[in-house]
Design an enzyme around this catalytic site. Structure first.
Site, PDB file in Angstrom:
ATOM      1  CG  HIS A 145      -6.874  -1.208  -7.212  1.00 20.03           C
ATOM      2  ND1 HIS A 145      -7.591  -2.014  -6.356  1.00 20.03           N
ATOM      3  CD2 HIS A 145      -7.792  -0.377  -7.767  1.00 20.03           C
ATOM      4  CE1 HIS A 145      -8.867  -1.684  -6.389  1.00 20.03           C
ATOM      5  NE2 HIS A 145      -9.005  -0.685  -7.237  1.00 20.03           N
TER       6      HIS A 145
ATOM      7  CE1 TYR B 279      -4.430  -1.304   0.417  1.00 15.28           C
ATOM      8  CE2 TYR B 279      -3.054  -3.162   1.044  1.00 15.28           C
ATOM      9  CZ  TYR B 279      -4.274  -2.661   0.637  1.00 15.28           C
ATOM     10  OH  TYR B 279      -5.329  -3.505   0.443  1.00 15.28           O
TER      11      TYR B 279
ATOM     12  CE1 TYR C  91      -8.742  -6.044  -4.069  1.00 22.39           C
ATOM     13  CE2 TYR C  91      -7.433  -5.245  -2.236  1.00 22.39           C
ATOM     14  CZ  TYR C  91      -8.068  -5.017  -3.446  1.00 22.39           C
ATOM     15  OH  TYR C  91      -8.029  -3.779  -4.016  1.00 22.39           O
TER      16      TYR C  91
ATOM     17  CG  HIS D 187      -3.790  -1.341  -3.232  1.00 20.15           C
ATOM     18  ND1 HIS D 187      -4.852  -0.467  -3.106  1.00 20.15           N
ATOM     19  CD2 HIS D 187      -4.318  -2.506  -3.683  1.00 20.15           C
ATOM     20  CE1 HIS D 187      -5.964  -1.076  -3.463  1.00 20.15           C
ATOM     21  NE2 HIS D 187      -5.677  -2.307  -3.824  1.00 20.15           N
TER      22      HIS D 187
ATOM     23  CG  ASP E 278      -2.214 -11.487   0.225  1.00 17.41           C
ATOM     24  OD1 ASP E 278      -1.915 -10.973   1.323  1.00 17.41           O
ATOM     25  OD2 ASP E 278      -3.002 -10.961  -0.577  1.00 17.41           O
TER      26      ASP E 278
ATOM     27  CG  HIS F 256      -3.576  -6.540  -6.025  1.00 12.12           C
ATOM     28  ND1 HIS F 256      -4.084  -7.173  -4.908  1.00 12.12           N
ATOM     29  CD2 HIS F 256      -4.218  -5.354  -6.110  1.00 12.12           C
ATOM     30  CE1 HIS F 256      -4.999  -6.411  -4.348  1.00 12.12           C
ATOM     31  NE2 HIS F 256      -5.091  -5.292  -5.054  1.00 12.12           N
TER      32      HIS F 256
END
Length: 494
Positions: free
Chosen positions: A444, A128, A230, A285, A142, A287
């Site tokens: 994003h 972020y 998410y 942020h 993640d 991904h």
């Protein structure tokens, strides 16, 4: 972090900003409490997404996929067979779905041929861009820190997948060493959405119109992982043409920060976010998902080849044209050849088998067709970027090493970047067992349509045959529902 549930089930939209609690998980007691700043808690209005909400807009009529003769695939334990494909599907608590031992039947050669030894998501990195005290450290891994497979959710027919899907369960080891069953984490189904596999209408023959078209029917393996706010929809898709397509869809809830602002006109300084609703900021942020793709094209002796598209000027009088472009083949031999930043030049990336050629002399192979091309925007000395240095290049190639599975390091939560993909020693590459690493990126910048729940945003890549077959492998494939087809037979081995 603390959130307020009153008035909504969407706890992520009502943060109590500035309040941080430290908890000792061994003793289950609070060992620290900070209340740094006071800002309004965002209102619950319009944040609930549950099925209890009043529906608006015209309702669509029912739609579904009917297979009166049943599915065309078979599941035998963890082996899946469909059309001309055969592969193994397994579950990993860290990676989620693992596709391995992928073979495709070549009707001309009358044999199954190797394509991919193993493919899976090695890491998923979400940093972020908010430098405030409660946010600057939110740079999540993640897979390595949480377990992408561990957070797989149970899928439901007619909601997560079509009615014709088959379920598969998974098992993990609990903290007491006993197995824990995770029900219905995989769905296997055939997809037909009106797409066209190939089409041609011939109007150039006098007195004739020849029209041939084939529908695109594919096999899909799906898992959905909900890691905190998410939801990630992961599809591995197999095509009769020989392609393997991986798609990731992002949806779920944004993480937001409470603020004093109710209108953009009030914001004068850097606030590290976009105002989505009153008192609600959401930080930009990324991904980044990096895939481990161990291709074994007809064997494990493969090479990485880059086809470079180059402009060539015409300086003589052989043509009125002034230029044309041609393809230059470059086989990776050194470390610098195995790190690719896409977008700087027009290239195609292939894994080929140097020891096997087609009848006309082309090396058999597969090519990577990338999806979104994203570069990291953090500086190389930023601690978050040091830990995720594998995102600096879109594509890496390494020799196969059984211990090199996790791009973010074996123990990601303790890593300071010294054991990631970017640090692995590059050895001899040509005619070796090699692994392709592809990073799929989603930058994003939040929009109001992402509030209070984000519509699915998808991207992916395709592994497509490149001189692997002697000609179009689906030219004579029987379309669905056709009992007899001229000059075509299905080998009994399938």
């Amino acid at each position: 972090m603390c959130s307020y549930l009153d008035g909504t089930v969407n706890l992520y939209m009502r943060p109590e900003e500035g309040v941080t609690v430290a908890v000792d998980l061994d003793e289950m007691r609070i060992v620290g409490f900070v209340d740094r700043v006071t800002v309004p808690v965002p209102k619950p209005n319009g944040t609930d997404y549950s099925g209890l909400q009043k529906r608006v807009g015209p309702a669509l009529k029912r739609i579904g996929l009917v297979q009166p003769d049943g599915p065309s695939f078979a599941v035998d334990g963890h082996m899946i067979r469909w059309a001309n494909w055969e592969f193994h599907l397994s579950f990993d608590v860290r990676a989620g779905p693992i596709i391995s031992l992928s073979l495709i039947y070549d009707a001309e050669q009358q044999e199954f041929r190797q394509v991919m030894y193993r493919g899976f998501i090695s890491e998923l990195f979400v940093p972020y861009m908010d430098l405030t005290e409660e946010w600057y450290y939110r740079t999540f891994f993640d897979a390595g820190e949480y377990g992408f497979g561990l957070y797989a959710v149970q899928l439901e027919p007619l909601r997560d997948c079509p009615e014709n899907a088959a379920f598969m369960d998974a098992y993990i080891a609990g903290q007491d060493r006993k197995p824990i069953k995770m029900s219905n984490v995989f769905r296997v189904f055939e997809r037909y959405a009106g797409d066209i596999r190939w089409h041609h209408t011939e109007l150039g023959i006098p007195g004739k119109v020849i029209r041939e078209v084939r529908p695109e029917v594919n096999l899909v393996v799906r898992m959905v992982s909900t890691v905190g706010n998410y939801d990630y929809i992961v599809d591995w898709e197999f095509k009769q043409s020989g392609s393997i397509k991986a798609t990731v869809g992002l949806t779920g809830l944004l993480e937001v920060r409470g603020s004093n602002y109710t209108h953009n006109d009030q914001i004068a300084d850097e606030e590290y976010g976009v105002l989505l609703a009153e008192n609600t900021l959401s930080a930009p942020h990324d991904h980044f998902l990096i895939f481990h793709l161990d291709l074994d094209i007809d064997s494990d002796s493969n090479s990485f080849v880059k086809f470079v598209f180059r402009q060539t000027p015409v300086t003589d009088r052989r043509s009125p044209r002034k230029s044309y472009w041609s393809v230059v083949s470059e086989t990776a031999k050194t470390k610098s050849d195995t790190k690719i930043k896409l977008g700087s030049e027009q290239v195609e990336l292939l894994v080929v088998n140097p020891g096997k050629k087609t009848k006309v002399g082309n090396r058999v192979g597969y090519r990577l067709i990338p999806g979104s091309i994203t570069q990291p925007l953090l500086s190389d000395d930023d601690y978050a970027q040091i830990r995720r240095a594998f995102t600096k290049y879109n594509v890496w190639v390494t020799p196969y090493n059984t211990s090199e599975k996790w791009a973010g390091g074996l123990y990601t939560d303790q890593s300071n970047g010294e054991d990631t993909l970017a640090t692995w020693t590059q050895r001899a590459m040509e005619n070796k067992d090699i692994v392709l690493w592809y990073t799929l990126g989603f930058p994003h910048a939040p929009y109001q349509e992402d509030f209070p729940l984000m519509l699915t945003l998808s991207s992916g890549f395709e592994l497509r045959p490149a001189n692997f077959f002697e000609s179009n492998p689906v030219l004579r494939v029987i379309p669905p529902g056709v009992v007899e087809w001229p000059n075509c037979s299905i080998p009994s081995v399938i």
